[in-house]
Write a protein that holds these residues in place. Structure first.
Motif, PDB file in Angstrom:
ATOM      1  N   ASP A  54       0.843  -1.181   0.000  1.00 45.85           N
ATOM      2  CA  ASP A  54       0.000   0.000   0.000  1.00 45.85           C
ATOM      3  C   ASP A  54       0.892   1.250   0.000  1.00 45.85           C
ATOM      4  OD1 ASP A  54       0.806   0.641   2.572  1.00 45.85           O
ATOM      5  OD2 ASP A  54      -1.187   0.554   3.448  1.00 45.85           O
ATOM      6  N   PRO A  55       0.298   2.459  -0.112  1.00 43.16           N
ATOM      7  CA  PRO A  55       1.140   3.661  -0.234  1.00 43.16           C
ATOM      8  C   PRO A  55       2.046   3.917   0.965  1.00 43.16           C
ATOM      9  CG  PRO A  55      -1.097   4.139  -0.944  1.00 43.16           C
ATOM     10  CD  PRO A  55      -1.126   2.774  -0.335  1.00 43.16           C
ATOM     11  N   THR A  56       1.754   3.332   2.116  1.00 45.27           N
ATOM     12  CA  THR A  56       2.627   3.525   3.271  1.00 45.27           C
ATOM     13  C   THR A  56       3.749   2.500   3.305  1.00 45.27           C
ATOM     14  OG1 THR A  56       1.416   2.058   4.781  1.00 45.27           O
ATOM     15  CG2 THR A  56       0.618   4.328   4.589  1.00 45.27           C
ATOM     16  N   GLY A  57       3.756   1.582   2.347  1.00 44.62           N
ATOM     17  CA  GLY A  57       4.787   0.544   2.329  1.00 44.62           C
ATOM     18  C   GLY A  57       4.383  -0.725   3.051  1.00 44.62           C
TER      19      GLY A  57
ATOM     20  N   GLN B   9     -11.123   3.615  -2.088  1.00 50.78           N
ATOM     21  CA  GLN B   9     -11.033   4.641  -1.043  1.00 50.78           C
ATOM     22  C   GLN B   9      -9.980   4.260  -0.008  1.00 50.78           C
ATOM     23  OE1 GLN B   9     -14.964   5.199   0.599  1.00 50.78           O
ATOM     24  NE2 GLN B   9     -15.904   5.216  -1.434  1.00 50.78           N
ATOM     25  N   HIS B  10      -9.641   2.994   0.058  1.00 47.22           N
ATOM     26  CA  HIS B  10      -8.684   2.504   1.064  1.00 47.22           C
ATOM     27  C   HIS B  10      -7.335   2.154   0.453  1.00 47.22           C
ATOM     28  CE1 HIS B  10     -11.899   2.140   4.095  1.00 47.22           C
ATOM     29  NE2 HIS B  10     -12.656   1.857   3.043  1.00 47.22           N
ATOM     30  N   LEU B  11      -7.354   1.676  -0.786  1.00 50.99           N
ATOM     31  CA  LEU B  11      -6.113   1.308  -1.462  1.00 50.99           C
ATOM     32  C   LEU B  11      -6.199   1.791  -2.912  1.00 50.99           C
ATOM     33  CD1 LEU B  11      -5.788  -2.403  -0.294  1.00 50.99           C
ATOM     34  CD2 LEU B  11      -4.367  -0.520   0.485  1.00 50.99           C
TER      35      LEU B  11
ATOM     36  N   PRO C 257      -4.771  -6.172  -4.903  1.00 54.31           N
ATOM     37  CA  PRO C 257      -4.413  -7.501  -5.408  1.00 54.31           C
ATOM     38  C   PRO C 257      -5.303  -7.859  -6.596  1.00 54.31           C
ATOM     39  CG  PRO C 257      -4.578  -7.530  -3.016  1.00 54.31           C
ATOM     40  CD  PRO C 257      -5.104  -6.196  -3.466  1.00 54.31           C
ATOM     41  N   GLN C 258      -4.710  -8.490  -7.594  1.00 54.29           N
ATOM     42  CA  GLN C 258      -5.457  -8.791  -8.817  1.00 54.29           C
ATOM     43  C   GLN C 258      -6.479  -9.903  -8.606  1.00 54.29           C
ATOM     44  OE1 GLN C 258      -2.579  -9.739 -11.788  1.00 54.29           O
ATOM     45  NE2 GLN C 258      -1.504  -7.794 -11.606  1.00 54.29           N
TER      46      GLN C 258
END
Length: 481
Positions: A4-7, A125-127, A133-134
């Motif tokens: 995710d954007p925070t790693g 909205q969350h990720l 994930p695909q």
């Protein structure tokens, strides 16, 4: 293989693929525990945590067991509490959502705060899309060579499509990026209003109690101990800067750590104030890492205490040789709160030369923090402008990050004022980019790279006030607040 954007690492459990009549709960739990345990061996996952997605999309009663769901959530709560950032229950069927108290049965207070039920369409909205994930919704292909398939293999090497878990990646993704809990200036002001000074000190205490996620073997080795200014300020093995090998050198050690910046890997090198015996190592590091700019946030002497060695020629025209690097002071510009010195470096072995800017901030009091953030933030602005100017001057010769090579930042120990300076730079860069920030998350991540960064609760509290003072100057907060 995403974060995710925070790693944070992302783990996925797919309820649709579970067939209770084929596989017992203990097999699912063993697999889940094994995969998560393997994941948190990763330094990046220890640092950035886990997001667990409980994918119920397309599942029905034949895939669901209340007892198993309870055990999964209790496993997450009990075994991985410090690492678990969020649980997203995705696409929960109506019979799971209504009555709503079914979810309450599965959760207990601490975990409930981190768990959200979301629809598939709400996931963005969350990720972000590229973090999803695909294989949400049970469409999970089997990887013939994957160790998770081997773990779940049935008789004759066959694998039933049950309880498949996406393995958590171990690649590096530790830069500071906007997180889900970022605050806008008005929210930051309200947060500070609720906590007051004592609450912020308590927030810092929570950070201080977290053990560094790594080892200090190299710093503690007998041969290297004399290179540490303070015996209790050590470098994590995982993030330490290694000097390039030289003939007849026994050690590649210097008390310095790579630290990530806002959307930039290795934006800083946090280091101690050089000792007389480490001047040569310091300038070797500057040369090795193509450093353009050095930030010094201390005086060499404060009160009656020696804080840092005089590791560069102080007077204009002065020159010194440190190991194989000759340093010439070309110019000193004196400002009210800082000095800017232009240095020319000569590598006596390769006959190359480079320029380095040295900024020394003079208005940090002997003890505590500056009374106003204005001068420090103005100093930070001058540093950033010079870095941009020097990167631009490199032209096409520089092929690394657009913001340039690492910036060396040091005080005396390399954790207090150094950490404060870097935290402010990261937070204000994020504020400028997306209009929000999170001091706690920034400092927590920073301490996983330069252990013990931000040395006192006063420095941590100063970060909050400095950001708000800057926001007010920028018109992001009303002047009466």
């Amino acid at each position: 293989s995403v974060r995710d954007p925070t790693g944070a690492s992302i783990a996925l459990y797919t309820a649709k693929l579970h067939h209770p009549n084929k596989t017992g709960n203990h097999v699912v739990l063993q697999a889940l525990f094994y995969l998560l345990d393997r994941a948190v061996e990763s330094f990046e996952t220890q640092r950035n945590g886990l997001v667990f997605i409980y994918d119920m999309a397309g599942s029905n009663y034949t895939n669901f067991e209340l007892d198993l769901s309870k055990k999964i959530l209790n496993l997450l709560k009990g075994a991985f509490p410090a690492r678990l950032k969020k649980v997203l229950i995705v696409g929960a069927p109506v019979w799971f959502r209504v009555p709503y108290n079914l979810l309450s049965l599965l959760l207990k207070e601490k975990l409930r705060e981190r768990v959200q039920m979301v629809k598939m369409a709400e996931l963005r909205q969350h990720l972000p899309r590229d973090c999803l994930p695909q294989h949400l919704g049970g469409l999970l292909p089997l990887d013939a060579s994957g160790w998770n398939q081997q773990l779940l293999a049935g008789q004759n090497g066959r694998v039933d499509p049950v309880d498949e878990l996406v393995g958590i990646p171990l690649e590096d993704s530790s830069i500071h990026v906007p997180g889900s809990e970022a605050m806008r200036p008005q929210e930051l002001l309200a947060h500070l209003g609720r906590l007051q000074r004592s609450g912020v000190y308590q927030e810092y205490e929570e950070l201080r109690r977290e053990a560094p996620p790594g080892t200090f073997h190299c710093s503690q080795s007998a041969y290297n101990q004399e290179k540490n200014r303070y015996g209790d300020v050590l470098c994590l093995d995982q993030t330490r800067v290694r000097l390039k090998p030289r003939r007849n050198e026994r050690s590649d050690y210097i008390n310095a750590s790579f630290m990530d910046g806002y959307k930039q890997k290795n934006a800083y090198i946090g280091t101690q104030g050089p000792l007389d015996r480490t001047y040569g190592d310091f300038w070797r590091m500057v040369w090795d890492q193509n450093v353009l700019l050095i930030v010094m946030t201390t005086r060499t002497d404060e009160g009656s205490r020696r804080k840092c060695g005089q590791y560069w020629p102080l007077e204009e025209g002065g020159q010194e040789v440190y190991g194989h690097i000759a340093v010439v002071n070309q110019r000193v510009d004196h400002h009210t709160h800082y000095n800017h010195t232009t240095l020319e470096l000569h590598n006596t072995e390769t006959c190359e030369q480079r320029h380095v800017s040295h900024f020394q901030y003079l208005s940090w009091p002997d003890y505590g923090v500056p009374t106003s953030a204005v001068t420090l933030i103005d100093f930070l602005g001058a540093v950033k402008r010079q870095q941009r100017k020097m990167v631009k001057a490199l032209g096409p010769h520089w092929t690394g990050h657009s913001l340039g090579p690492p910036m060396v930042v040091h005080c005396s120990a390399g954790i207090g004022r150094t950490g404060t300076f870097c935290a402010l730079d990261i937070c204000l860069s994020q504020l400028q980019d997306v209009g929000s920030l999170n001091v706690f998350q920034t400092v927590r991540r920073m301490r996983t790279q330069r252990a013990f960064s931000i040395q006192t609760p006063e420095q941590y509290y100063f970060c909050y006030n400095a950001i708000l003072e800057h926001a007010q100057r920028q018109g992001l907060l009303p002047s009466n607040q």
